[in-house]
Structures are given as C-alpha cells and as structure tokens.
Design a protein around this motif. Sequence first.
Motif, short mmCIF file in Angstrom:
data_model
loop_
_atom_site.label_atom_id
_atom_site.label_comp_id
_atom_site.label_asym_id
_atom_site.label_seq_id
_atom_site.Cartn_x
_atom_site.Cartn_y
_atom_site.Cartn_z
N ILE A 78 0.73 -1.18 0.01
CA ILE A 78 -0.04 0.13 0.05
C ILE A 78 0.77 1.18 0.06
O ILE A 78 1.62 1.44 0.80
CB ILE A 78 -1.02 -0.09 1.28
CG1 ILE A 78 -1.50 -1.38 1.28
CG2 ILE A 78 -2.03 1.20 1.23
CD1 ILE A 78 -2.74 -1.78 0.30
N VAL A 79 0.80 1.98 -0.90
CA VAL A 79 1.72 3.24 -1.04
C VAL A 79 0.74 4.43 -1.42
O VAL A 79 -0.25 4.42 -1.86
CB VAL A 79 2.51 3.13 -2.27
CG1 VAL A 79 3.54 1.91 -1.92
CG2 VAL A 79 1.93 2.83 -3.77
N GLY A 125 -4.64 10.26 -1.82
CA GLY A 125 -5.28 8.80 -2.01
C GLY A 125 -4.02 7.78 -1.73
O GLY A 125 -2.93 8.01 -1.59
N ILE A 126 -4.22 6.65 -1.71
CA ILE A 126 -3.24 5.40 -1.25
C ILE A 126 -3.80 4.37 -2.41
O ILE A 126 -4.96 4.20 -2.76
CB ILE A 126 -3.21 4.78 -0.01
CG1 ILE A 126 -4.89 4.49 0.57
CG2 ILE A 126 -2.71 6.01 0.89
CD1 ILE A 126 -4.83 3.94 2.03
N ALA A 127 -2.78 3.53 -2.94
CA ALA A 127 -3.03 2.41 -3.85
C ALA A 127 -2.39 1.23 -3.46
O ALA A 127 -1.50 1.18 -2.58
CB ALA A 127 -2.56 2.80 -5.20
N TYR A 154 -7.57 1.08 -4.83
CA TYR A 154 -7.05 2.32 -4.53
C TYR A 154 -8.36 2.78 -3.47
O TYR A 154 -9.34 2.46 -3.19
CB TYR A 154 -7.13 3.38 -5.77
CG TYR A 154 -8.38 3.38 -6.52
CD1 TYR A 154 -9.19 4.35 -6.24
CD2 TYR A 154 -8.85 2.54 -7.54
CE1 TYR A 154 -10.61 4.29 -6.69
CE2 TYR A 154 -9.91 2.69 -8.16
CZ TYR A 154 -10.81 3.75 -7.83
OH TYR A 154 -11.92 3.52 -8.50
N LEU A 155 -7.67 3.91 -2.88
CA LEU A 155 -8.62 4.69 -2.00
C LEU A 155 -8.41 6.28 -1.85
O LEU A 155 -7.27 6.52 -1.76
CB LEU A 155 -8.57 4.09 -0.46
CG LEU A 155 -9.42 4.61 0.74
CD1 LEU A 155 -9.56 3.45 1.79
CD2 LEU A 155 -9.23 5.69 1.16
N LEU A 208 -6.36 -1.47 2.55
CA LEU A 208 -6.59 0.12 2.20
C LEU A 208 -7.13 0.81 3.53
O LEU A 208 -6.56 1.79 3.92
CB LEU A 208 -6.97 0.33 1.02
CG LEU A 208 -6.62 -0.19 -0.19
CD1 LEU A 208 -7.51 -0.11 -1.37
CD2 LEU A 208 -5.61 0.99 -0.42
N ILE A 209 -8.07 0.36 4.12
CA ILE A 209 -8.91 1.05 5.18
C ILE A 209 -8.17 1.08 6.33
O ILE A 209 -7.91 2.01 7.05
CB ILE A 209 -10.28 0.54 5.25
CG1 ILE A 209 -11.24 0.76 4.48
CG2 ILE A 209 -10.72 0.95 6.86
CD1 ILE A 209 -12.40 0.29 4.43
#
Length: 165
Positions: free
Chosen positions: A9-10, A47-49, A60-61, A88-89
């Motif tokens: 997660i980045v 965001g993060i992916a 993604y988020l 992601l959460i």
Amino acid sequence: MQSFDNYTIVPISETLRHQVQPLVNDAWDAPLIVVNGELCDTRKLPGIAALSDRAEVIGYLLYTFHDGVCEIMALQSLHEGMGVGTRLIERLQGIAREQGAKKVVVTTTNDNLKAFRFYQRRGFTLRALRPNALALSRRLKPVIPLMSPDGIPLRDEIEFEMGIE
C-alpha cells in the motif's frame, strides 16, 4: 483467479495517479463524483493504492479531511475477496490518526448492499441517512442513473462512520 499474496500500500504520487485515474474514471463515469451534495474532482484528492509485486494497481482509496474527520471519497478493489479493501482502510486509519482525525466516514447509495456488508464487517456503524439526496447529486452530475443494475431506484445516501482510537 489470480492471487496477489504480495502487494504493498503506497501513497498515490503524481506518477502513480496516471495509472489510478483511468480506473477511477471508469468506475465513477468521470473524474467528478458527488458526495453529500458536493461535486468533487478525484484528480485533486489524496489517496493510497495497492500495488502488486509487478507494480500493477489492484486497488485504490481516495480521501479528504474536514472538521476532524477523514472521509473516504472512493474505494475500489480490483480483486475482491483478497483483503485489498481491508488493508486500504487499515492504512487510512493510520493516516487519519496521524492527522488528528477522530473518525473515518464513508457515504454510499441505498442500493449498494455489498458496501453495507463490507463497511459494517470492518467496524463502521450507521451515521446518517439522507433521503432523496441523489436528486441534488443528479443536478451536479446528470449521468447518475435512476436505477441500479439490480433494478433498485437510486435515491438515498447512507453514511457510515468508524471511530479512530
């Protein structure tokens, strides 16, 4: 089914946004989304992916902060059932905590039973029901359909929240 045992997660950098944005546009029929009666440009949201070991975006988020709240604006896992959305959460909870947010909120529509299950299983509780909210949303984004693919009239927004410890 393809397995992604190793993914990271980045943060979504400007370079990574070029990979993520077409997925967002496809999922939401445009780079613009409407949440709580406001038109938001997803191209400007942090965001993060989730990236596979081959640097493929598998989820993604996108989120925003306001009034001590972290709000999920868009979340998509391209390979459901593999824990991508959950991770992601979990990562977002850490980001929210670092920013001093007291809770994470997310809004969905009345037809999205899959989202109801997903968020509640991860500790979110019902925060608000906004009857007929999609009438306003359609004025801002006319392409929002009147019916879901399942034949459920799209009318209301439901908001869920989770406290940050």
